[in-house]
Design a protein around this motif. Structure first.
Motif, PDB file in Angstrom:
ATOM      1  N   LEU A  85       0.830  -1.199   0.000  1.00 18.09           N
ATOM      2  CA  LEU A  85       0.000   0.000   0.000  1.00 18.09           C
ATOM      3  C   LEU A  85       0.873   1.261   0.000  1.00 18.09           C
ATOM      4  N   VAL A  86       0.442   2.236  -0.779  1.00 16.49           N
ATOM      5  CA  VAL A  86       1.189   3.482  -0.937  1.00 16.49           C
ATOM      6  C   VAL A  86       0.187   4.631  -0.977  1.00 16.49           C
ATOM      7  N   THR A  87       0.461   5.698  -0.253  1.00 11.54           N
ATOM      8  CA  THR A  87      -0.343   6.909  -0.342  1.00 11.54           C
ATOM      9  C   THR A  87       0.359   7.885  -1.284  1.00 11.54           C
ATOM     10  N   VAL A  88      -0.386   8.397  -2.244  1.00  7.75           N
ATOM     11  CA  VAL A  88       0.168   9.332  -3.219  1.00  7.75           C
ATOM     12  C   VAL A  88      -0.624  10.629  -3.158  1.00  7.75           C
ATOM     13  N   ILE A  89       0.075  11.746  -3.106  1.00 10.53           N
ATOM     14  CA  ILE A  89      -0.555  13.062  -3.148  1.00 10.53           C
ATOM     15  C   ILE A  89      -0.122  13.759  -4.430  1.00 10.53           C
ATOM     16  N   THR A  90      -1.087  14.192  -5.207  1.00  4.04           N
ATOM     17  CA  THR A  90      -0.817  15.018  -6.378  1.00  4.04           C
ATOM     18  C   THR A  90      -1.255  16.442  -6.075  1.00  4.04           C
ATOM     19  N   PRO A  91      -0.576  17.424  -6.637  1.00  7.38           N
ATOM     20  CA  PRO A  91      -0.847  18.815  -6.250  1.00  7.38           C
ATOM     21  C   PRO A  91      -2.073  19.399  -6.928  1.00  7.38           C
ATOM     22  N   GLU A  92      -2.481  20.525  -6.433  1.00  8.59           N
ATOM     23  CA  GLU A  92      -3.572  21.299  -7.021  1.00  8.59           C
ATOM     24  C   GLU A  92      -3.357  21.478  -8.526  1.00  8.59           C
ATOM     25  N   GLY A  93      -4.383  21.181  -9.297  1.00 11.78           N
ATOM     26  CA  GLY A  93      -4.294  21.369 -10.737  1.00 11.78           C
ATOM     27  C   GLY A  93      -3.459  20.336 -11.458  1.00 11.78           C
ATOM     28  N   TYR A  94      -3.197  19.204 -10.819  1.00  6.06           N
ATOM     29  CA  TYR A  94      -2.383  18.153 -11.454  1.00  6.06           C
ATOM     30  C   TYR A  94      -2.914  17.833 -12.853  1.00  6.06           C
ATOM     31  N   ILE A 120       5.632   4.550 -10.192  1.00  3.49           N
ATOM     32  CA  ILE A 120       5.199   5.945 -10.116  1.00  3.49           C
ATOM     33  C   ILE A 120       5.515   6.680 -11.414  1.00  3.49           C
ATOM     34  N   ASP A 121       6.681   6.422 -11.984  1.00  7.08           N
ATOM     35  CA  ASP A 121       7.038   7.093 -13.236  1.00  7.08           C
ATOM     36  C   ASP A 121       6.161   6.647 -14.400  1.00  7.08           C
ATOM     37  N   THR A 122       5.586   5.461 -14.294  1.00  2.98           N
ATOM     38  CA  THR A 122       4.675   4.970 -15.333  1.00  2.98           C
ATOM     39  C   THR A 122       3.251   5.467 -15.114  1.00  2.98           C
ATOM     40  N   ALA A 123       2.813   5.465 -13.867  1.00  2.00           N
ATOM     41  CA  ALA A 123       1.421   5.772 -13.560  1.00  2.00           C
ATOM     42  C   ALA A 123       1.138   7.264 -13.437  1.00  2.00           C
ATOM     43  N   TYR A 124       2.167   8.072 -13.175  1.00  2.00           N
ATOM     44  CA  TYR A 124       1.974   9.502 -12.970  1.00  2.00           C
ATOM     45  C   TYR A 124       2.874  10.301 -13.909  1.00  2.00           C
ATOM     46  N   SER A 125       2.520  11.559 -14.070  1.00  2.00           N
ATOM     47  CA  SER A 125       3.273  12.441 -14.964  1.00  2.00           C
ATOM     48  C   SER A 125       4.445  13.048 -14.201  1.00  2.00           C
ATOM     49  N   THR A 126       5.512  12.303 -14.092  1.00  2.00           N
ATOM     50  CA  THR A 126       6.683  12.712 -13.320  1.00  2.00           C
ATOM     51  C   THR A 126       7.809  13.180 -14.231  1.00  2.00           C
ATOM     52  N   VAL A 134       3.957  13.741  -3.995  1.00  2.00           N
ATOM     53  CA  VAL A 134       4.533  13.120  -2.796  1.00  2.00           C
ATOM     54  C   VAL A 134       4.083  11.662  -2.751  1.00  2.00           C
ATOM     55  N   VAL A 135       5.044  10.765  -2.541  1.00  2.00           N
ATOM     56  CA  VAL A 135       4.782   9.327  -2.513  1.00  2.00           C
ATOM     57  C   VAL A 135       5.198   8.782  -1.154  1.00  2.00           C
ATOM     58  N   MET A 136       4.255   8.124  -0.471  1.00  2.00           N
ATOM     59  CA  MET A 136       4.495   7.640   0.891  1.00  2.00           C
ATOM     60  C   MET A 136       4.216   6.141   0.951  1.00  2.00           C
ATOM     61  N   PRO A 137       5.249   5.318   0.804  1.00  2.00           N
ATOM     62  CA  PRO A 137       5.044   3.864   0.791  1.00  2.00           C
ATOM     63  C   PRO A 137       4.941   3.278   2.195  1.00  2.00           C
ATOM     64  N   ASP A 138       4.298   2.125   2.282  1.00  2.00           N
ATOM     65  CA  ASP A 138       4.307   1.358   3.516  1.00  2.00           C
ATOM     66  C   ASP A 138       5.604   0.549   3.551  1.00  2.00           C
ATOM     67  N   GLY A 139       6.446   0.838   4.538  1.00  2.00           N
ATOM     68  CA  GLY A 139       7.722   0.143   4.663  1.00  2.00           C
ATOM     69  C   GLY A 139       7.695  -0.937   5.729  1.00  2.00           C
ATOM     70  N   ALA A 140       6.501  -1.441   6.048  1.00  2.00           N
ATOM     71  CA  ALA A 140       6.312  -2.367   7.165  1.00  2.00           C
ATOM     72  C   ALA A 140       6.716  -1.647   8.452  1.00  2.00           C
ATOM     73  N   ARG A 141       6.310  -2.176   9.566  1.00  2.00           N
ATOM     74  CA  ARG A 141       6.554  -1.449  10.813  1.00  2.00           C
ATOM     75  C   ARG A 141       8.023  -1.447  11.219  1.00  2.00           C
TER      76      ARG A 141
END
Length: 271
Positions: A39-48, A121-127, A87-94
């Motif tokens: 699981l990974v939380t991804v935040i894209t900015p305003e107007g992405y 991320i480079d495939t799924a988002y416009s990075t 911003v990409v925030m991965p789950d790195g296990a506890r």
């Protein structure tokens, strides 16, 4: 007429806050190395928009945390908006410490974050898929992980940071399940020496990596952070190190992360 104008204003405000604000979502990223979804939380900015390419900051959680902790409260989302980045925030296990464990092979979080996740991320988002526009930082265990991954994957990351990082975990051989990932210190000293960040500075060359780290003066990791600072000075590796009053807690990290995002955004090339 006045009520109609008021309704129109509220409608405009609703559309503005709904469309033009950071978007936060949880995704599952396949890890072939661990044969599971992470699981990974991804935040894209305003107007992405896919018509534009964005720099990316990978933000790692600490021991006992998960992919959601940094996103709580909206501070990181606001920073994504402010600097127009992903911003990409991965789950790195506890307790992964973000390396490929030689003791528990199902823990391959170095491979996951530095290779599998970045590729996804480079495939799924416009990075902007370039090391100069890719940064990694984190808190505590995640601070260790960010330095560890950036030093060992300099073709991937051109910017690295750490907040209250466990940059030398050898003084803490009984803590935070590190022995579960490396074996006991007494029986596996070589593995501990090879995987603690402070022993990896030889991988750095002056001027090839943007480096920032900080630690509160009341933090139990303060001494090892000062030791890292002194070692980088001796080896003439340019960096920024900041210490200020503070402990190992969220008030400190939510303040520190603002400085780190400013530092990275100022150094990302303007593409």
């Amino acid at each position: 007429m006045k009520n109609k104008n008021l309704i129109s204003l509220f409608a405009l405000l609703f559309l503005t806050t709904s469309i033009f604000a950071f978007e936060q979502k949880e995704i599952a990223v396949k890890s072939n190395s661990m044969n599971k979804d992470v699981l990974v939380t991804v935040i894209t900015p305003e107007g992405y928009s896919t018509q534009q390419s964005y720099p990316v900051i990978y933000l790692l959680h600490g021991y006992g945390g998960n992919h959601t902790v940094w996103a709580q409260g909206g501070v990181v989302g606001q920073l994504a908006d402010q600097y127009n980045l992903i911003v990409v925030m991965p789950d790195g296990a506890r307790d992964s410490w973000y390396f490929d464990s030689p003791v528990t092979p199902e823990y391959r979080y170095e491979t996951f974050v530095a290779k599998e996740l970045v590729a996804h991320i480079d495939t799924a988002y416009s990075t902007i898929a370039d090391r100069a526009c890719r940064a990694i930082t984190g808190l505590s265990m995640g601070g260790h992980g960010a330095f560890y991954l950036a030093m060992r994957h300099q073709d991937t990351f051109g910017n690295m940071g750490s907040m209250s990082g466990g940059l030398d975990f050898r003084p803490f051989t009984k803590n935070w399940n590190i022995a579960d990932r490396l074996g006991t210190y007494e029986e596996n000293t070589r593995l501990w020496d090879e995987n603690t960040v402070i022993n990896l500075t030889h991988l750095l060359k002056p001027g090839t990596m943007n480096i920032i780290f900080d630690c509160g003066t009341e933090d139990f990791f303060y001494k090892v952070n000062c030791n890292m600072h002194e070692k980088l000075l001796q080896e003439k590796i340019p960096h920024e190190f900041h210490s200020r009053p503070g402990a190992h807690n969220w008030p400190y990290w939510l303040n520190a992360v603002k400085y780190q995002f400013l530092y990275f955004a100022d150094r990302f090339p303007k593409w």
